[in-house]
Scaffold this motif. Structure first.
Motif, PDB file in Angstrom:
ATOM      1  N   LEU A   5       0.808  -1.182   0.132  1.00  0.00           N
ATOM      2  CA  LEU A   5      -0.114  -0.091  -0.021  1.00  0.00           C
ATOM      3  C   LEU A   5       0.935   1.315   0.065  1.00  0.00           C
ATOM      4  O   LEU A   5       0.354   2.085  -0.809  1.00  0.00           O
ATOM      5  CB  LEU A   5      -0.866   0.070   1.230  1.00  0.00           C
ATOM      6  N   ALA A  19       2.030   1.548  -3.477  1.00  0.00           N
ATOM      7  CA  ALA A  19       1.090   2.093  -4.233  1.00  0.00           C
ATOM      8  C   ALA A  19       0.709   3.694  -4.140  1.00  0.00           C
ATOM      9  O   ALA A  19       0.356   4.275  -5.081  1.00  0.00           O
ATOM     10  CB  ALA A  19      -0.032   1.387  -3.972  1.00  0.00           C
ATOM     11  N   CYS A  37      -1.054   2.907 -10.098  1.00  0.00           N
ATOM     12  CA  CYS A  37      -1.212   1.582  -9.258  1.00  0.00           C
ATOM     13  C   CYS A  37      -2.457   1.629  -8.369  1.00  0.00           C
ATOM     14  O   CYS A  37      -2.394   1.757  -7.116  1.00  0.00           O
ATOM     15  CB  CYS A  37      -0.014   1.319  -8.377  1.00  0.00           C
ATOM     16  N   VAL A  64      -5.778   0.502  -6.232  1.00  0.00           N
ATOM     17  CA  VAL A  64      -5.956  -0.606  -5.501  1.00  0.00           C
ATOM     18  C   VAL A  64      -7.517  -0.908  -5.171  1.00  0.00           C
ATOM     19  O   VAL A  64      -8.244   0.142  -5.364  1.00  0.00           O
ATOM     20  CB  VAL A  64      -5.441  -0.459  -3.942  1.00  0.00           C
ATOM     21  N   ILE A 121      -7.446   4.801  -5.161  1.00  0.00           N
ATOM     22  CA  ILE A 121      -8.497   3.723  -4.672  1.00  0.00           C
ATOM     23  C   ILE A 121      -9.347   3.400  -5.639  1.00  0.00           C
ATOM     24  O   ILE A 121     -10.235   4.256  -5.790  1.00  0.00           O
ATOM     25  CB  ILE A 121      -9.199   3.936  -3.238  1.00  0.00           C
ATOM     26  N   PRO A 150      -7.827  -2.929 -11.578  1.00  0.00           N
ATOM     27  CA  PRO A 150      -6.843  -2.320 -10.464  1.00  0.00           C
ATOM     28  C   PRO A 150      -5.573  -3.158 -10.286  1.00  0.00           C
ATOM     29  O   PRO A 150      -5.218  -4.341 -11.018  1.00  0.00           O
ATOM     30  CB  PRO A 150      -7.589  -2.621  -9.003  1.00  0.00           C
ATOM     31  N   ARG A 151      -4.447  -2.638  -9.930  1.00  0.00           N
ATOM     32  CA  ARG A 151      -3.227  -3.288  -9.857  1.00  0.00           C
ATOM     33  C   ARG A 151      -3.116  -4.100  -8.617  1.00  0.00           C
ATOM     34  O   ARG A 151      -2.363  -5.164  -8.607  1.00  0.00           O
ATOM     35  CB  ARG A 151      -2.004  -2.330  -9.851  1.00  0.00           C
ATOM     36  N   LEU A 152      -3.372  -3.761  -7.561  1.00  0.00           N
ATOM     37  CA  LEU A 152      -3.358  -4.258  -6.319  1.00  0.00           C
ATOM     38  C   LEU A 152      -4.854  -4.774  -5.806  1.00  0.00           C
ATOM     39  O   LEU A 152      -5.793  -3.731  -5.711  1.00  0.00           O
ATOM     40  CB  LEU A 152      -2.715  -3.497  -5.131  1.00  0.00           C
ATOM     41  N   PHE A 176      -6.727  -6.668  -2.750  1.00  0.00           N
ATOM     42  CA  PHE A 176      -6.658  -7.028  -1.443  1.00  0.00           C
ATOM     43  C   PHE A 176      -7.915  -7.821  -1.111  1.00  0.00           C
ATOM     44  O   PHE A 176      -9.002  -6.949  -0.733  1.00  0.00           O
ATOM     45  CB  PHE A 176      -6.599  -6.167  -0.423  1.00  0.00           C
ATOM     46  N   ALA A 192      -2.892  -8.114 -12.258  1.00  0.00           N
ATOM     47  CA  ALA A 192      -2.635  -7.449 -10.757  1.00  0.00           C
ATOM     48  C   ALA A 192      -1.953  -8.567  -9.926  1.00  0.00           C
ATOM     49  O   ALA A 192      -1.981  -9.546 -10.107  1.00  0.00           O
ATOM     50  CB  ALA A 192      -4.259  -7.221 -10.580  1.00  0.00           C
TER      51      ALA A 192
END
Length: 245
Positions: free
Chosen positions: A99, A102, A109, A111, A137, A162-164, A166, A188
């Motif tokens: 994070l 990012a 990037c 998320v 975000i 999105p790239r990340l 969770f 991702a």
């Protein structure tokens, strides 16, 4: 980081499951993001190892994941008994490192937070947005999505890219969900973060440092979630397997 290093990690077996060993997991994942190479990150602990013994689908997902980190103290102790010295890497700390990276990368990037009870993912995202002004975000979704609403969530991910990502749905649900849906955002980094969303949102707290240092985080978690006592029975089973290996 060279492409060769970004593609290869040394790994050691834990009851048939791989654990990858590297000094800088977040840097390795960032390198893959820059190369547009997707990754599934599994945060392995003793409870998950024992679940995988009874769940071949989960075991296969772990074996196929691009990165399996030693999240649990039991996994680290197991490898030390086999003569492998390595440091524990709590999944929540790896997620936080990602994070922060990012936040530096900003809009390149974005998320996505998925999981937790209604309101938890939103609060966790708000907390991180306040900490990291540059954090982009892409989207937020609580974990109580009805089956008939899953197609809309899938379309949202496909549109946003999105790239990340969770995913806090708990084990093994989050691992199964990632394996089923990662083709929607193939470039991702997908990481199952368990109860990290609750901690970021302030619903729960991490164990004190002295408990973590003495491998007692499981006891603190049981204190916060006494309903988990049946699942915690996997810990002595894992310890016995480790000793008789």
């Amino acid at each position: 980081m060279s492409e060769a290093i970004a593609q290869f990690l040394e790994q050691f077996p834990v009851l048939g499951l791989p654990v990858h060993v590297f000094d800088d997991y977040s840097g390795w994942l960032l390198s893959r993001l820059h190369q547009n190479i997707g990754s599934h990150v599994v945060t392995l602990n003793a409870e998950m190892v024992m679940q995988a013994e009874q769940n071949p689908t989960l075991a296969n997902i772990i074996q196929q994941a691009e990165l399996v980190i030693p999240d649990g103290a039991g996994v680290v102790l197991y490898l030390r008994l086999q003569g492998r010295r390595l440091r524990r890497c709590p999944g929540i700390e790896l997620a936080e490192a990602l994070l922060r990276q990012a936040g530096q990368l900003g809009k390149s990037c974005p998320v996505f937070f998925y999981g937790g009870a209604p309101g938890v993912a939103q609060t966790a995202a708000d907390v991180w947005q306040q900490r990291l002004e540059g954090l982009a975000i892409a989207g937020i979704q609580h974990g109580y999505v009805e089956p008939d609403a899953q197609p809309q969530l899938q379309q949202t991910l496909k549109d946003l890219q999105p790239r990340l990502i969770f995913v806090g749905l708990g084990v093994p649900r989050q691992e199964l969900w990632i394996a089923q849906n990662r083709h929607l955002v193939p470039n991702a980094v997908w990481i199952g973060v368990g109860g990290s969303l609750d901690i970021w949102a302030g619903v729960k707290t991490r164990a004190p440092a002295w408990m973590a240092d003495n491998h007692l985080e499981w006891l603190y978690r049981l204190y916060q979630e006494p309903w988990r006592w049946r699942r915690m029975m996997a810990l002595p089973q894992f310890a016995l397997r480790a000793l008789v290996k």
